[in-house]
Motif scaffolding. Structure first.
Motif, PDB file in Angstrom:
ATOM      1  N   UNK A 211       0.839  -1.183   0.000  1.00 53.98           N
ATOM      2  CA  UNK A 211       0.000   0.000   0.000  1.00 53.98           C
ATOM      3  C   UNK A 211       0.883   1.245   0.000  1.00 53.98           C
ATOM      4  N   UNK A 212       0.394   2.291  -0.622  1.00 57.06           N
ATOM      5  CA  UNK A 212       1.035   3.601  -0.516  1.00 57.06           C
ATOM      6  C   UNK A 212       0.138   4.447   0.371  1.00 57.06           C
ATOM      7  N   UNK A 213       0.764   5.186   1.277  1.00 59.72           N
ATOM      8  CA  UNK A 213       0.020   5.927   2.287  1.00 59.72           C
ATOM      9  C   UNK A 213       0.663   7.281   2.541  1.00 59.72           C
ATOM     10  N   UNK A 214      -0.092   8.163   3.146  1.00 61.35           N
ATOM     11  CA  UNK A 214       0.459   9.429   3.623  1.00 61.35           C
ATOM     12  C   UNK A 214       0.791   9.367   5.111  1.00 61.35           C
ATOM     13  N   UNK A 215       0.408   8.243   5.775  1.00 62.50           N
ATOM     14  CA  UNK A 215       0.576   8.126   7.223  1.00 62.50           C
ATOM     15  C   UNK A 215       0.864   6.668   7.582  1.00 62.50           C
ATOM     16  N   UNK A 216       2.160   6.326   7.729  1.00 58.39           N
ATOM     17  CA  UNK A 216       2.524   4.946   8.056  1.00 58.39           C
ATOM     18  C   UNK A 216       1.834   4.453   9.318  1.00 58.39           C
TER      19      UNK A 216
ATOM     20  N   UNK B  21       6.848   6.754  -8.513  1.00 59.54           N
ATOM     21  CA  UNK B  21       5.682   5.932  -8.801  1.00 59.54           C
ATOM     22  C   UNK B  21       4.685   6.015  -7.634  1.00 59.54           C
ATOM     23  N   UNK B  22       5.196   6.313  -6.449  1.00 59.58           N
ATOM     24  CA  UNK B  22       4.348   6.408  -5.256  1.00 59.58           C
ATOM     25  C   UNK B  22       3.629   7.756  -5.183  1.00 59.58           C
ATOM     26  N   UNK B  23       4.339   8.845  -5.488  1.00 62.12           N
ATOM     27  CA  UNK B  23       3.680  10.157  -5.472  1.00 62.12           C
ATOM     28  C   UNK B  23       2.658  10.250  -6.599  1.00 62.12           C
ATOM     29  N   UNK B  24       2.971   9.676  -7.751  1.00 63.10           N
ATOM     30  CA  UNK B  24       1.996   9.651  -8.852  1.00 63.10           C
ATOM     31  C   UNK B  24       0.706   8.962  -8.412  1.00 63.10           C
ATOM     32  N   UNK B  25       0.869   7.842  -7.726  1.00 62.75           N
ATOM     33  CA  UNK B  25      -0.281   7.077  -7.251  1.00 62.75           C
ATOM     34  C   UNK B  25      -1.110   7.896  -6.266  1.00 62.75           C
ATOM     35  N   UNK B  26      -0.451   8.512  -5.275  1.00 64.53           N
ATOM     36  CA  UNK B  26      -1.173   9.321  -4.294  1.00 64.53           C
ATOM     37  C   UNK B  26      -1.895  10.485  -4.962  1.00 64.53           C
ATOM     38  N   UNK B  27      -1.235  11.151  -5.903  1.00 62.16           N
ATOM     39  CA  UNK B  27      -1.853  12.278  -6.597  1.00 62.16           C
ATOM     40  C   UNK B  27      -3.066  11.841  -7.414  1.00 62.16           C
ATOM     41  N   UNK B  28      -2.988  10.666  -8.026  1.00 59.89           N
ATOM     42  CA  UNK B  28      -4.067  10.198  -8.901  1.00 59.89           C
ATOM     43  C   UNK B  28      -5.238   9.592  -8.144  1.00 59.89           C
ATOM     44  N   UNK B  29      -4.960   8.867  -7.055  1.00 61.00           N
ATOM     45  CA  UNK B  29      -6.057   8.123  -6.422  1.00 61.00           C
ATOM     46  C   UNK B  29      -6.072   8.152  -4.907  1.00 61.00           C
ATOM     47  N   UNK B  30      -5.110   8.813  -4.286  1.00 62.92           N
ATOM     48  CA  UNK B  30      -5.052   8.828  -2.830  1.00 62.92           C
ATOM     49  C   UNK B  30      -4.460   7.528  -2.306  1.00 62.92           C
ATOM     50  N   UNK B  31      -4.398   7.379  -0.989  1.00 62.73           N
ATOM     51  CA  UNK B  31      -3.795   6.195  -0.385  1.00 62.73           C
ATOM     52  C   UNK B  31      -4.548   4.924  -0.772  1.00 62.73           C
ATOM     53  N   UNK B  32      -3.805   3.821  -0.847  1.00 65.32           N
ATOM     54  CA  UNK B  32      -4.471   2.556  -1.127  1.00 65.32           C
ATOM     55  C   UNK B  32      -3.533   1.486  -1.635  1.00 65.32           C
ATOM     56  N   UNK B  33      -4.153   0.383  -2.085  1.00 61.00           N
ATOM     57  CA  UNK B  33      -3.410  -0.753  -2.619  1.00 61.00           C
ATOM     58  C   UNK B  33      -2.630  -0.323  -3.850  1.00 61.00           C
ATOM     59  N   UNK B  34      -1.325  -0.545  -3.838  1.00 66.49           N
ATOM     60  CA  UNK B  34      -0.441  -0.087  -4.905  1.00 66.49           C
ATOM     61  C   UNK B  34       0.061  -1.214  -5.792  1.00 66.49           C
ATOM     62  N   UNK B  35       0.497  -2.319  -5.175  1.00 72.66           N
ATOM     63  CA  UNK B  35       1.015  -3.420  -5.984  1.00 72.66           C
ATOM     64  C   UNK B  35       1.001  -4.735  -5.229  1.00 72.66           C
ATOM     65  N   UNK B  36       1.086  -5.805  -5.989  1.00 65.88           N
ATOM     66  CA  UNK B  36       1.408  -7.124  -5.463  1.00 65.88           C
ATOM     67  C   UNK B  36       2.750  -7.495  -6.071  1.00 65.88           C
ATOM     68  N   UNK B  37       3.508  -8.316  -5.364  1.00 65.65           N
ATOM     69  CA  UNK B  37       4.845  -8.666  -5.823  1.00 65.65           C
ATOM     70  C   UNK B  37       4.996 -10.165  -5.979  1.00 65.65           C
ATOM     71  N   UNK B  38       5.786 -10.529  -6.993  1.00 64.74           N
ATOM     72  CA  UNK B  38       6.201 -11.907  -7.208  1.00 64.74           C
ATOM     73  C   UNK B  38       7.719 -11.916  -7.250  1.00 64.74           C
TER      74      UNK B  38
ATOM     75  N   UNK C   1      -5.235  -5.862 -14.717  1.00 57.75           N
ATOM     76  CA  UNK C   1      -5.466  -6.893 -13.703  1.00 57.75           C
ATOM     77  C   UNK C   1      -6.177  -6.338 -12.471  1.00 57.75           C
ATOM     78  N   UNK C   2      -6.514  -5.042 -12.488  1.00 58.62           N
ATOM     79  CA  UNK C   2      -7.248  -4.454 -11.377  1.00 58.62           C
ATOM     80  C   UNK C   2      -6.393  -3.955 -10.239  1.00 58.62           C
ATOM     81  N   UNK C   3      -5.086  -3.942 -10.431  1.00 58.79           N
ATOM     82  CA  UNK C   3      -4.154  -3.390  -9.446  1.00 58.79           C
ATOM     83  C   UNK C   3      -3.197  -2.504 -10.244  1.00 58.79           C
ATOM     84  N   UNK C   4      -2.797  -1.371  -9.697  1.00 60.74           N
ATOM     85  CA  UNK C   4      -1.954  -0.485 -10.507  1.00 60.74           C
ATOM     86  C   UNK C   4      -0.673  -1.137 -11.027  1.00 60.74           C
TER      87      UNK C   4
END
Length: 164
Positions: free
Chosen positions: A11-16, A79-96, A138-141
């Protein structure tokens, strides 16, 4: 890309602190390990094909075998600031994970051949390699592909043991 099991949800957040509290309650994470001021520098990372220069606070925990990662951007365009600017805090990625450096490279070639652009990539201290692939279809950024060397794996195992 061959069948891969996600090993991390991020997740990307403004408040850990607030996000740690929420995910502790929702997913049962017991302890978070914070890394402040993680620098993604121009010598080792790129963002949209250009040298990167940004800083983020990162917090890790586990829910079962799945790593939970929280990212709070501190400075610089990423990539994190872009995400926050576009959609606010939330699920950012899944990793393999890739098995080794060659597998990592092959996974990126396969992904790009299949139409998933590499948006950001780099190598962290300790040799961990990462790349974020566009995964909106895939429904996740993003989907993160990572190669985790043994030294970093030992740190992740420590974080996981802290959940017991």
């Amino acid at each position: 890309m061959p069948n891969q099991t996600p090993v991390q949800i991020a997740w990307v957040t403004r408040d850990l602190g607030a996000t740690e509290t929420a995910l502790t309650q929702l997913l049962g994470a017991k302890k978070w390990v914070r890394m402040s001021d993680v620098h993604f520098g121009p010598d080792t990372c790129t963002h949209r094909g250009q040298p990167a220069d940004y800083v983020a606070h990162v917090s890790l925990s586990y829910a079962g075998d799945t790593q939970l990662e929280l990212i709070e951007p501190v400075r610089g365009e990423s990539i994190y600031t872009e995400f926050l600017d576009a959609s606010g805090p939330g699920l950012h990625h899944v990793a393999i994970e890739a098995d080794d450096h060659d597998h990592f490279d092959a996974m990126l070639v396969d992904a790009e051949r299949d139409g998933a652009a590499v948006v950001c990539r780099g190598t962290m201290p300790g040799g961990m390699r990462f790349a974020y692939l566009s995964a909106a279809q895939a429904g996740v950024p993003y989907l993160e592909v990572a190669f985790v060397p043994s030294e970093i794996r030992a740190f992740f195992d420590y974080v996981k043991q802290e959940q017991a």
